[in-house]
Scaffold this motif. Structure first.
Motif, PDB file in Angstrom:
ATOM      1  N   SER A   1       0.835  -1.199   0.000  1.00  0.00           N
ATOM      2  CA  SER A   1       0.000   0.000   0.000  1.00  0.00           C
ATOM      3  C   SER A   1       0.867   1.246   0.000  1.00  0.00           C
ATOM      4  O   SER A   1       2.038   1.214   0.388  1.00  0.00           O
ATOM      5  CB  SER A   1      -0.934   0.013   1.218  1.00  0.00           C
ATOM      6  N   SER A   2       0.258   2.350  -0.428  1.00  0.00           N
ATOM      7  CA  SER A   2       0.927   3.648  -0.404  1.00  0.00           C
ATOM      8  C   SER A   2      -0.118   4.708  -0.107  1.00  0.00           C
ATOM      9  O   SER A   2      -1.294   4.557  -0.468  1.00  0.00           O
ATOM     10  CB  SER A   2       1.613   3.934  -1.730  1.00  0.00           C
TER      11      SER A   2
ATOM     12  N   GLY B   1      -6.923  -8.450  -5.214  1.00  0.00           N
ATOM     13  CA  GLY B   1      -7.845  -7.435  -4.727  1.00  0.00           C
ATOM     14  C   GLY B   1      -7.154  -6.106  -4.531  1.00  0.00           C
ATOM     15  O   GLY B   1      -5.915  -6.020  -4.465  1.00  0.00           O
ATOM     16  N   MET B   2      -7.930  -5.027  -4.448  1.00  0.00           N
ATOM     17  CA  MET B   2      -7.384  -3.699  -4.201  1.00  0.00           C
ATOM     18  C   MET B   2      -8.289  -2.958  -3.222  1.00  0.00           C
ATOM     19  O   MET B   2      -9.447  -3.316  -3.021  1.00  0.00           O
ATOM     20  CB  MET B   2      -7.255  -2.902  -5.501  1.00  0.00           C
ATOM     21  N   LYS B   3      -7.711  -1.899  -2.621  1.00  0.00           N
ATOM     22  CA  LYS B   3      -8.465  -1.096  -1.653  1.00  0.00           C
ATOM     23  C   LYS B   3      -8.045   0.364  -1.797  1.00  0.00           C
ATOM     24  O   LYS B   3      -6.873   0.671  -2.020  1.00  0.00           O
ATOM     25  CB  LYS B   3      -8.219  -1.583  -0.233  1.00  0.00           C
ATOM     26  N   PHE B   4      -9.019   1.259  -1.632  1.00  0.00           N
ATOM     27  CA  PHE B   4      -8.772   2.697  -1.682  1.00  0.00           C
ATOM     28  C   PHE B   4      -9.487   3.337  -0.496  1.00  0.00           C
ATOM     29  O   PHE B   4     -10.676   3.107  -0.278  1.00  0.00           O
ATOM     30  CB  PHE B   4      -9.284   3.279  -2.998  1.00  0.00           C
ATOM     31  N   ASN B   5      -8.759   4.146   0.280  1.00  0.00           N
ATOM     32  CA  ASN B   5      -9.310   4.784   1.477  1.00  0.00           C
ATOM     33  C   ASN B   5      -9.105   6.297   1.421  1.00  0.00           C
ATOM     34  O   ASN B   5      -8.084   6.776   0.932  1.00  0.00           O
ATOM     35  CB  ASN B   5      -8.619   4.277   2.752  1.00  0.00           C
ATOM     36  N   VAL B   6     -10.070   7.013   1.952  1.00  0.00           N
ATOM     37  CA  VAL B   6      -9.926   8.447   2.207  1.00  0.00           C
ATOM     38  C   VAL B   6     -10.308   8.666   3.663  1.00  0.00           C
ATOM     39  O   VAL B   6     -11.434   8.365   4.068  1.00  0.00           O
ATOM     40  CB  VAL B   6     -10.828   9.300   1.297  1.00  0.00           C
ATOM     41  N   LYS B   7      -9.391   9.202   4.455  1.00  0.00           N
ATOM     42  CA  LYS B   7      -9.641   9.386   5.884  1.00  0.00           C
ATOM     43  C   LYS B   7      -9.585  10.872   6.238  1.00  0.00           C
ATOM     44  O   LYS B   7      -8.814  11.630   5.678  1.00  0.00           O
ATOM     45  CB  LYS B   7      -8.625   8.596   6.717  1.00  0.00           C
TER      46      LYS B   7
ATOM     47  N   SER C   1      -5.088   6.624   0.640  1.00  0.00           N
ATOM     48  CA  SER C   1      -4.217   5.458   0.509  1.00  0.00           C
ATOM     49  C   SER C   1      -4.818   4.481  -0.476  1.00  0.00           C
ATOM     50  O   SER C   1      -6.041   4.383  -0.621  1.00  0.00           O
ATOM     51  CB  SER C   1      -3.998   4.772   1.862  1.00  0.00           C
ATOM     52  N   VAL C   2      -3.940   3.765  -1.167  1.00  0.00           N
ATOM     53  CA  VAL C   2      -4.366   2.737  -2.105  1.00  0.00           C
ATOM     54  C   VAL C   2      -3.486   1.524  -1.879  1.00  0.00           C
ATOM     55  O   VAL C   2      -2.281   1.641  -1.606  1.00  0.00           O
ATOM     56  CB  VAL C   2      -4.270   3.234  -3.570  1.00  0.00           C
ATOM     57  N   GLY C   3      -4.103   0.344  -1.933  1.00  0.00           N
ATOM     58  CA  GLY C   3      -3.349  -0.872  -1.690  1.00  0.00           C
ATOM     59  C   GLY C   3      -3.793  -1.991  -2.605  1.00  0.00           C
ATOM     60  O   GLY C   3      -4.915  -1.992  -3.118  1.00  0.00           O
ATOM     61  N   ILE C   4      -2.904  -2.939  -2.794  1.00  0.00           N
ATOM     62  CA  ILE C   4      -3.201  -4.101  -3.621  1.00  0.00           C
ATOM     63  C   ILE C   4      -2.732  -5.334  -2.865  1.00  0.00           C
ATOM     64  O   ILE C   4      -1.710  -5.303  -2.164  1.00  0.00           O
ATOM     65  CB  ILE C   4      -2.521  -3.993  -5.004  1.00  0.00           C
TER      66      ILE C   4
END
Length: 923
Positions: free
Chosen positions: A249-250, A881-887, A916-919
């Protein structure tokens, strides 16, 4: 007459149909989980689309089946599918009870298995429904859905839980760190911070968490040094034949990433410091390798890497060995601008009574490494042995740069000077946790369970650096400021704590293990904790600070061996400046030990199918000794003294549950507990921040706690919950953090302030707004969840038995938010192995007391803020899978103010919005 004829024909037809049909009912049990009821398994008539699922209690039924022969297919993800031939007889009920177990052939093809059931929201709701005591848990599935990165954030999703902004302290129903307890797999954990009782929960990343349980009502098998909550982190394990997962993730922050950034000289990106002790052996030799000048650079994007590996080796039908390994690294940059004003009050003429007024800049960097290993040996169906090891290495680095005025510098109109404070702090923690656990079943009605742990924590604060300068804008110069020698100093602090703990319990069931009227448990809990802490200041005492000018970009030009030799400054410790006296190098220190021995009896009895009672009695013996040698004294104690607190308790607990029907529970709970003061709250060692200080009070005494709760729970279906609860607490001789009057602007300590009461109302709900499933493995769900807490707290000051002059007669409790709300809305869409999920998460805590005021100073209040996060994830297939977050989407201002009518802000800053975005790839 015509309507009557039609009705008669329908009735005759229904009777005739019932006489030609039958039904199949039964119960599914889980062989991999001690024959507990297996919920949500599929039951299908082979060759048709007719079927059902088992309920919370493992029960299923197929109604109105035509008489004849059928083949029933029983399946559950990760379990062996079973086909059983059944004959349905007209007008009769056929019962088929099926025990189900894992199959090595199918385990390699699945993700969710027996153990991971406890990670799901549905499974945890089932446990909550069945439990006698009142408890709540959040599992890995919900942690992922709500972008929870660690155990600290996980607790904030639970009703009645708050967190103090800028610290790791958790508040439960208004009660802070000293009123809570933390365990890992039921065994106690040490604190990584000498100022706190509980370990920083943010050290436990979601990679290693199966679930986080928060018990706000207490039973006799739990530690009784608690009044807020018992928090238990359950670590992940695996039952899969093989598991391999890599996540990368980054992330970025709107006010930090790619901006100018300062870091501490001597610290590093990976967060490993091997020079944690000073090298000073002679005050006439400048033996410091690190510069006072911070390094300048750019804040790079945050990153995270996690690798999971697990495997299960089958030895026989009843025996296997499984192991699970997790390794991770993550880092984070953060930059904040704000203000810090030491406001006391407003004078009658409207002018401010204020000390320092600063604009603030804070540069923070953290890096954490974690390694966890779990090995589990299932000897047979009756005996299991497990070993857990956890190593966490965390490193946090912070530079605080304050610029402003004080009462005597920069306030007059013709005074164009500013004060500049700079504090550089690095804290490194190394936590080692070792746990050995044994579960044993003897016959059909007797269990013996045992567990032992050894934990060690190294907490180091190497070379904390403080500088104080005066900037003359007219002369364009910067010079040393020295109101006290501590204004320009270095500090080394080192803490080592180790603990041994053990649990032993024997359980006798009233009947067979899974078909009984109840059980009685006899148990023992014990622990021995030993802590050693020392800290030493090296103060720089300047001979002529008014004429010692500095270049803030090259402070080595001032702080060096040449200037030490030329008496520009001298180095001294808090013990003095005589370099030849060995006592000069003696650090400020305290040693502490705490020993607990507890025996308990805990009984659960089902008086009927609806009413269950749990009554317990716990006897504890606690001995705590704290010995210190510091340079400060406290009334009634010398600067080289000790205290011994030796107490014995007999503590009853009661939990009642009445099951109105299959969907509704009524609960009641009552208990007596205690709260011991913590080592650092007692030891008179002064910890100094950039513009405050905090020290212990050796006169502290334990508190006695009385807890009560009533709760209504409704489970409309397997994924929904509605609950309402009321609770009350009486804390006699409560311990609180207070601001006392001294020459220091913000001087904090602790006191037995008086008796406190807490009354509250809690609401919680999880509702399916949309739930559609089709036969082609397609489904979509829209869920709404939320919880709210309304609370009234009152601390009545005991002015007759205190050294402090409290402001007023009473106050709200420190850290107790009168109103808290958490809410989330989540949408999930799944087609075969593809899955998309998005969640919006909201949190709000109302204004709450940060510290209690004394000597005519009113309380300091932490202002309530709304927080909004967004989470999006997509699974392309079973592997990728992937994930995208906004906090922190709203990016509110975090403020503290003095509790006066004007509510003038004392501290303020913003955190910025983070992305952040992660795979992740899984085999």
């Amino acid at each position: 007459m015509k309507k009557f004829t039609v009705l008669l024909m329908l009735l005759v037809g229904a009777i005739s149909y019932a006489q030609t049909t039958g039904s199949v009912v039964g119960k599914l049990t889980d062989k991999e989980y001690n024959d507990e009821p297996l919920a949500f398994a599929n039951v299908l008539i082979k060759g048709t689309t007719t079927g059902t699922t088992s309920d919370f209690d493992g029960l299923y039924s197929l109604e109105n089946l035509e008489a004849g022969n059928y083949t029933l297919v029983f399946s559950f993800v990760g379990y062996e599918t079973q086909e059983i031939a059944v004959t349905v007889t007209a007008g009769k009920v056929t019962e088929v009870n099926v025990p189900m177990g894992a199959s090595a052939a199918s385990l390699s093809e699945v993700v969710i298995t027996t153990t991971t059931k406890r990670e799901s929201e549905t499974a945890l709701l089932l446990e909550q429904k069945k439990a006698v005591e009142i408890k709540t848990a959040i599992g890995a599935q919900e942690l992922s859905k709500k972008a929870v990165s660690d155990a600290a954030d996980a607790t904030l999703k639970v009703t009645g839980v708050n967190k103090q902004e800028g610290s790791s302290k958790i508040y439960v129903r208004g009660l802070g760190d000293r009123y809570n307890s933390t365990t890992l797999n039921g065994l106690p954990l040490p604190s990584n911070d000498p100022r706190n009782k509980n370990i920083d929960l943010s050290l436990f990343s979601s990679d290693i968490i199966e679930s986080v349980g928060i018990g706000k009502a207490f039973s006799s098998y739990m530690s009784s040094d608690v009044a807020g909550a018992s928090i238990d982190i359950v670590s992940k394990a695996t039952n899969e034949k093989s598991l391999f997962k890599v996540s990368l993730s980054s992330g970025a922050n709107t006010q930090t990433t790619f901006k100018d950034f300062k870091t501490i000289d001597g610290a590093n990106w990976f967060g490993v410091n091997s020079n944690t002790h000073h090298k000073v052996r002679n005050l006439n030799t400048y033996s410091f390798d690190n510069s006072f000048t911070p390094d300048s650079g750019t804040a790079n994007p945050n990153m995270g890497l996690s690798i999971n590996y697990g495997r299960k080796i089958t030895l026989s039908d009843d025996s296997n060995i499984s192991f699970f390994l997790v390794g991770s690294f993550d880092n984070k940059y953060a930059y904040q601008e704000g203000t810090s004003d030491a406001i006391v009050d407003v004078y009658d003429d409207g002018s401010l009574n204020v000390g320092s007024i600063f604009d603030t800049k804070t540069y923070s960097y953290s890096a954490s490494k974690m390694l966890m290993g779990n090995v589990s040996y299932k000897i047979n169906n009756n005996h299991k042995l497990s070993y857990n090891h956890l190593f966490v290495h965390s490193n946090s680095q912070k530079i605080e740069d304050f610029l402003g005025t004080t009462t005597d510098i920069g306030r007059p109109e013709d005074d164009n000077r500013l004060v500049n404070l700079v504090l550089q702090t690095e804290v490194q923690n190394k936590l080692f946790v070792n746990q050995l656990m044994s579960e044993n079943q003897f016959g059909e009605s007797f269990d013996v369970n045992a567990a032992v742990s050894y934990n060690a924590i190294y907490n180091d604060e190497p070379d904390r650096r403080k500088n104080t300068f005066i900037i003359d804008n007219d002369a364009n110069t910067t010079r040393i400021s020295q109101n006290a020698v501590r204004d320009n100093s270095r500090f080394y602090g080192n803490l080592f704590e180790n603990s041994i703990a053990g649990n032993l319990s024997a359980v006798k069931y009233f009947g067979e293990r899974f078909e009984n009227k109840g059980k009685v448990t006899l148990g023992y809990n014990g622990s021995v904790t030993d802590r050693k802490f020392d800290g030493i200041y090296f103060d720089h005492n300047f001979t002529n600070p008014r004429t010692t000018f500095v270049d803030v970009n090259n402070l080595d030009a001032t702080f060096n061996q040449i200037n030490l030799d030329n008496d520009v400054f001298g180095v001294e410790t808090s013990r003095g400046r005589n370099s030849d006296d060995p006592e000069t190098y003696l650090p400020q220190l305290y040693d502490a030990t705490k020993t607990i021995h507890a025996a308990y009896i805990d009984a659960v009895y089902n008086f009927s199918d609806k009413f269950t009672a749990n009554i317990g009695l716990r006897a504890e013996d606690i001995k705590m000794d704290v010995e210190w040698d510091t340079n400060i004294s406290f009334p009634g104690f010398s600067n080289n003294s000790q205290i011994a607190l030796d107490k014995q308790y007999v503590l009853p607990t009661l939990n009642l549950k009445y099951q109105v029907n299959d969907k509704i529970n009524l609960r009641a709970s009552g208990s007596m507990t205690y709260t011991y003061p913590q080592f650092k709250e007692i030891a008179p060692f002064t910890y100094e921040g950039i513009n405050y200080q905090e020290s212990g009070n050796p006169a502290l005494l334990p508190s006695d706690n009385y807890n009560g709760e009533l709760k209504f729970e409704m489970f409309p279906n397997k994924t929904e919950l509605v609950s309402i609860g009321v609770f009350g607490k009486l804390i006699q001789n409560s311990i609180n953090r207070l601001e006392r009057n001294s020459a220091i602007e913000r001087d904090f300590t602790f006191d037995n302030s008086g008796d406190a009461t807490v009354f509250g109302l809690e609401l919680e709900g999880k509702v399916d707004l949309l739930s559609i499933e089709s036969d082609d493995d397609k489904s979509q769900n829209l869920t709404l969840g939320g919880n709210a807490t309304l609370m009234k707290t009152k601390l009545k000051f005991n002015k007759a038995n205190t050294l402090f002059n409290y402001t007023g007669d009473s106050s709200e409790l420190e850290g107790a938010a009168p109103f808290t709300i958490n809410a989330d809305v989540s949408y999930r869409f799944k087609v075969n192995e593809k899955e998309t999920m998005s969640t919006l998460v909201f949190n709000y805590q109302s204004d709450k007391v940060y510290s209690v005021g004394t000597n005519f100073k009113e309380n300091i209040i932490e202002k309530g803020v709304p927080l909004l996060d967004f989470v999006f994830s997509h699974k392309f297939n079973k592997n990728l899978g992937m994930k995208f977050n906004v906090k922190n989407i709203l990016n509110p201002s975090f403020d503290r103010y003095r509790d006066i009518p004007e509510k003038l802000t004392m501290n303020s800053y913003k955190r910025g919005t983070s992305f952040s975005v992660g795979i992740a790839y899984e085999l």
